[in-house]
Scaffold this motif. Structure first.
Motif, PDB file in Angstrom:
ATOM      1  N   ARG A   1       0.853  -1.202   0.000  1.00 16.65           N
ATOM      2  CA  ARG A   1       0.000   0.000   0.000  1.00 16.65           C
ATOM      3  C   ARG A   1       0.878   1.239   0.000  1.00 16.65           C
ATOM      4  O   ARG A   1       1.856   1.315   0.728  1.00 16.65           O
ATOM      5  CB  ARG A   1      -0.927   0.024   1.221  1.00 16.65           C
ATOM      6  N   PHE A   2       0.477   2.204  -0.800  1.00 17.44           N
ATOM      7  CA  PHE A   2       1.278   3.420  -0.912  1.00 17.44           C
ATOM      8  C   PHE A   2       1.169   4.273   0.335  1.00 17.44           C
ATOM      9  O   PHE A   2       0.098   4.460   0.911  1.00 17.44           O
ATOM     10  CB  PHE A   2       0.817   4.252  -2.116  1.00 17.44           C
ATOM     11  N   ASP A   3       2.296   4.792   0.744  1.00 14.62           N
ATOM     12  CA  ASP A   3       2.381   5.770   1.819  1.00 14.62           C
ATOM     13  C   ASP A   3       3.493   6.743   1.433  1.00 14.62           C
ATOM     14  O   ASP A   3       4.597   6.320   1.092  1.00 14.62           O
ATOM     15  CB  ASP A   3       2.692   5.101   3.156  1.00 14.62           C
ATOM     16  N   ALA A   4       3.204   8.040   1.466  1.00 11.86           N
ATOM     17  CA  ALA A   4       4.155   9.024   0.939  1.00 11.86           C
ATOM     18  C   ALA A   4       5.491   8.992   1.679  1.00 11.86           C
ATOM     19  O   ALA A   4       6.556   8.909   1.061  1.00 11.86           O
ATOM     20  CB  ALA A   4       3.530  10.416   1.011  1.00 11.86           C
ATOM     21  N   GLU A   5       5.457   9.057   3.002  1.00  4.42           N
ATOM     22  CA  GLU A   5       6.722   9.068   3.746  1.00  4.42           C
ATOM     23  C   GLU A   5       7.427   7.723   3.660  1.00  4.42           C
ATOM     24  O   GLU A   5       8.663   7.659   3.535  1.00  4.42           O
ATOM     25  CB  GLU A   5       6.488   9.444   5.209  1.00  4.42           C
ATOM     26  N   ALA A   6       6.663   6.635   3.697  1.00  8.58           N
ATOM     27  CA  ALA A   6       7.277   5.309   3.591  1.00  8.58           C
ATOM     28  C   ALA A   6       8.007   5.144   2.257  1.00  8.58           C
ATOM     29  O   ALA A   6       9.033   4.469   2.174  1.00  8.58           O
ATOM     30  CB  ALA A   6       6.220   4.223   3.745  1.00  8.58           C
TER      31      ALA A   6
ATOM     32  N   ILE B   1      13.222   4.639  -0.756  1.00 11.26           N
ATOM     33  CA  ILE B   1      14.254   5.170  -1.643  1.00 11.26           C
ATOM     34  C   ILE B   1      15.572   5.319  -0.891  1.00 11.26           C
ATOM     35  O   ILE B   1      16.633   4.895  -1.364  1.00 11.26           O
ATOM     36  CB  ILE B   1      13.812   6.533  -2.224  1.00 11.26           C
ATOM     37  N   ALA B   2      15.496   5.923   0.285  1.00 10.22           N
ATOM     38  CA  ALA B   2      16.713   6.181   1.065  1.00 10.22           C
ATOM     39  C   ALA B   2      17.368   4.888   1.536  1.00 10.22           C
ATOM     40  O   ALA B   2      18.588   4.709   1.402  1.00 10.22           O
ATOM     41  CB  ALA B   2      16.376   7.077   2.253  1.00 10.22           C
ATOM     42  N   ASP B   3      16.576   3.977   2.091  1.00 11.06           N
ATOM     43  CA  ASP B   3      17.134   2.737   2.660  1.00 11.06           C
ATOM     44  C   ASP B   3      17.790   1.873   1.588  1.00 11.06           C
ATOM     45  O   ASP B   3      18.765   1.160   1.860  1.00 11.06           O
ATOM     46  CB  ASP B   3      16.037   1.928   3.364  1.00 11.06           C
ATOM     47  N   ASN B   4      17.247   1.907   0.387  1.00 15.97           N
ATOM     48  CA  ASN B   4      17.737   1.033  -0.680  1.00 15.97           C
ATOM     49  C   ASN B   4      18.609   1.762  -1.707  1.00 15.97           C
ATOM     50  O   ASN B   4      19.022   1.167  -2.697  1.00 15.97           O
ATOM     51  CB  ASN B   4      16.555   0.375  -1.397  1.00 15.97           C
TER      52      ASN B   4
ATOM     53  N   VAL C   1      10.059  16.690   7.011  1.00 19.29           N
ATOM     54  CA  VAL C   1       9.889  15.241   6.849  1.00 19.29           C
ATOM     55  C   VAL C   1      10.719  14.756   5.668  1.00 19.29           C
ATOM     56  O   VAL C   1      11.440  13.755   5.748  1.00 19.29           O
ATOM     57  CB  VAL C   1       8.400  14.888   6.644  1.00 19.29           C
ATOM     58  N   ARG C   2      10.633  15.468   4.550  1.00 22.12           N
ATOM     59  CA  ARG C   2      11.424  15.080   3.374  1.00 22.12           C
ATOM     60  C   ARG C   2      12.916  15.158   3.665  1.00 22.12           C
ATOM     61  O   ARG C   2      13.701  14.317   3.209  1.00 22.12           O
ATOM     62  CB  ARG C   2      11.069  15.967   2.180  1.00 22.12           C
ATOM     63  N   ALA C   3      13.324  16.163   4.432  1.00 20.31           N
ATOM     64  CA  ALA C   3      14.746  16.365   4.724  1.00 20.31           C
ATOM     65  C   ALA C   3      15.335  15.246   5.579  1.00 20.31           C
ATOM     66  O   ALA C   3      16.562  15.076   5.627  1.00 20.31           O
ATOM     67  CB  ALA C   3      14.949  17.709   5.414  1.00 20.31           C
ATOM     68  N   ALA C   4      14.472  14.471   6.227  1.00 20.87           N
ATOM     69  CA  ALA C   4      14.959  13.386   7.084  1.00 20.87           C
ATOM     70  C   ALA C   4      15.476  12.198   6.279  1.00 20.87           C
ATOM     71  O   ALA C   4      16.072  11.270   6.845  1.00 20.87           O
ATOM     72  CB  ALA C   4      13.846  12.933   8.022  1.00 20.87           C
ATOM     73  N   TYR C   5      15.256  12.192   4.965  1.00 26.92           N
ATOM     74  CA  TYR C   5      15.644  11.046   4.138  1.00 26.92           C
ATOM     75  C   TYR C   5      16.645  11.477   3.062  1.00 26.92           C
ATOM     76  O   TYR C   5      16.458  12.493   2.399  1.00 26.92           O
ATOM     77  CB  TYR C   5      14.396  10.429   3.481  1.00 26.92           C
TER      78      TYR C   5
ATOM     79  N   LEU D   1      18.557   9.205  -6.028  1.00 27.44           N
ATOM     80  CA  LEU D   1      17.427   9.210  -6.966  1.00 27.44           C
ATOM     81  C   LEU D   1      17.765   9.988  -8.233  1.00 27.44           C
ATOM     82  O   LEU D   1      18.035  11.189  -8.202  1.00 27.44           O
ATOM     83  CB  LEU D   1      16.199   9.816  -6.283  1.00 27.44           C
ATOM     84  N   LYS D   2      17.743   9.279  -9.372  1.00 25.94           N
ATOM     85  CA  LYS D   2      18.056   9.890 -10.665  1.00 25.94           C
ATOM     86  C   LYS D   2      16.809  10.129 -11.517  1.00 25.94           C
ATOM     87  O   LYS D   2      16.840  10.935 -12.443  1.00 25.94           O
ATOM     88  CB  LYS D   2      19.028   9.002 -11.449  1.00 25.94           C
TER      89      LYS D   2
END
Length: 541
Positions: free
Chosen positions: A269-274, A279-282, A304-308, A313-314
């Protein structure tokens, strides 16, 4: 013309080499993969190829963890053996009702190994739609997630069924097996090859009526060339796909990723922050999403975005519904020049791709046709339209058209170009702009109006989170416009002020007569607006 098409096909084959889809250093592997594609179809062929070339590379990550290409290959073979033992063999049609996870991928690959046709079901189906589609497509077995057990009441009780994902605490119906059961009980020794590919049926993401089935028995290598031509797929890298894989874009980008040996990260299921965390973890290089998902991500607070760490990401590849100029510009501000806008359809496959540079020139554009594709505009009389800025019907020539709907109908074709069902125009740089669906146009007081133009204007407002405009019956003008607006959190837009804003920027006949405020707009799984729901919306209620 035929010579030009042949030359372009040769160029496409060269492109596959330069993009790493084929390896000139391994000609035997290339020949083997081509040969296998003629009997297994794209799903099984892609996985088998990468299992030979990079067997221990990570292939898939979901909530249950990681699988390598070797594991995908072996587990799908065990599942295929279990299904074959139950009488599901070449020529059978199976329905697949899954969210994005390993069960969906394993099922598609197993079906390819058996020569079984896969009908990809929409996870947003209501019971009557689900039953009607299964009957029309002659589904003989259903593989499904446990959350959809209630929907299966609509099917004959004797229809074989298998669980592809089991939610914690779910009581499994007596006698029903899961994919894990099949994997545990069966050998991973290769099966005999089917005589021909089973193919798959993708249901159109239409917003009215029963979704039509668009079958494909096999996929041309040119379809892969169309995708890798203008989209920067990683090779041996990582993709995050949050666009549903039961639709064309999610499926196509997974297939290319599997062929390139990429790790594909999925979430049910889509979640914006998840998604940012995935993206960051992988350290993902590519995100595949629909515009409404990107909208949710841009609306996250900056902190919130700055935390990741999103520096890997290209590209953000969007498809499935219209990308508004406002979102196009805002996404570039938030994530940088990484947004690619893919335009096509279930029937026509790829039509055009807009690069970040294209979107900077013409926000919201769908760009240019990739290799082996062409786009033309025709008027209602079938005459070609070439003038800049003139709106007409969009037609596409693609190396990967579908075979006609499963109900026997087909799209209109002119000079070898298939109708997309949309209307649009070319702007001054030669970039295609989609103005809306052909059947969304309304005539109000004798004037043609495409609601998308008004929607795009409303979406530019800082107090508007989402907006839709539809035509409703009017005794005097035939049709009139009604706007539905979702307010930006913390804002309270005024209906009269919104009408005045439209009047200041567009022709008088494009001003909505009414503005209705809603908490959310009805959309399908690919983010397409369900206009019929809004047309029939009871304003008085």
């Amino acid at each position: 013309m035929k010579v030009a098409h042949a030359v372009e096909a040769v160029k496409a084959i060269g492109l596959l080499r330069t993009r790493g889809v084929t390896d000139p250093r391994k000609p035997l592997e290339t020949l083997r993969t081509i040969k296998e594609s003629q009997v297994f179809g794209p799903q099984a062929t892609s996985v088998r190829h990468s299992a030979r070339v990079t067997p221990d590379a990570p292939a898939l990550v979901d909530e249950r963890g990681e699988l390598t290409y070797r594991q995908l290959d072996e587990q799908s073979t065990a599942i295929a053996r279990g299904l074959r033992a139950a009488g599901i063999t070449q020529g059978t049609v199976i329905g697949v009702l899954c969210r994005d996870h390993r069960g969906l991928i394993l099922t598609m690959v197993a079906a390819g190994k058996l020569g079984v046709r896969v009908a990809l079901m929409n996870t947003g189906f209501a019971k009557p739609q689900f039953a009607a589609v299964c009957e029309r497509e002659h589904v003989e077995a259903m593989l499904h997630d446990s959350e959809f057990l209630g929907l299966l009441d609509a099917l004959p009780p004797e229809l074989p069924r298998y669980l592809t994902w089991v939610d914690e605490g779910t009581e499994i119906p007596e006698g029903e097996q899961s994919l894990d059961d099949l994997i545990a009980a069966n050998s991973t020794e290769p099966l005999p090859n089917p005589s021909k590919p089973g193919g798959f049926i993708i249901l159109t993401s239409g917003t009215t009526g029963l979704p039509k089935g668009a079958p494909r028995s096999k996929t041309s290598p040119l379809a892969t060339a169309q995708l890798v031509d203008l989209l920067p797929f990683p090779k041996g890298g990582t993709q995050v796909i949050v666009s549903p894989i039961f639709h064309s874009t999610g499926l196509a980008t997974w297939l290319v990723g599997a062929t390139l040996g990429n790790k594909v990260v999925l979430r049910r299921r889509f979640d914006a922050e998840a998604t940012l965390k995935m993206i960051a973890d992988n350290k993902a290089e590519m995100l595949v999403a629909v515009p409404t998902m990107l909208h949710r991500m841009t609306e996250l607070p900056a902190e919130v975005r700055a935390a990741y760490d999103l520096s890997s990401l290209k590209s953000i590849v969007l498809a499935g519904s219209a990308l508004s100029p406002e979102l196009s510009t805002k996404a570039a501000e938030v994530f940088g020049p990484v947004v690619y806008n893919l335009y096509g359809s279930t029937e026509c496959a790829v039509a055009t791709v807009a690069s970040p540079q294209d979107l900077a020139l013409a926000p919201g554009t769908v760009g240019r046709a990739p290799i082996t594709c062409e786009v033309r505009l025709y008027d209602d009389d079938g005459k070609r339209v070439t003038d800049v800025g003139v709106t007409a019907r969009i037609f596409i020539r693609s190396g990967a058209p579908f075979e006609g709907y499963t109900d026997g109908r087909h799209k209109q074709i002119i000079d070898g170009y298939m109708s997309s069902g949309d209307v649009g125009h070319f702007e001054e740089h030669g970039l295609l702009m989609v103005d809306g669906r052909d059947d969304d146009m309304i005539v109000s007081g004798g004037e043609n109006v495409f609601p998308q133009e008004v929607e795009n204007l409303l979406l530019e407002r800082p107090d508007v989170f989402d907006a839709a405009v539809v035509g409703v019956d009017d005794a005097e003008f035939g049709k009139r416009l009604r706007a539905f607006v979702v307010a930006e959190p913390g804002h309270s837009p005024d209906a009269d002020e919104i009408k005045a804003h439209v009047k200041e920027n567009l022709a008088r006949y494009k001003v909505p007569r009414e503005v209705v405020f809603l908490d959310d707009l009805p959309r399908n799984t690919t983010g397409k607006l369900l206009r019929r729901v809004l047309v029939e919306y009871d304003v008085k209620a």
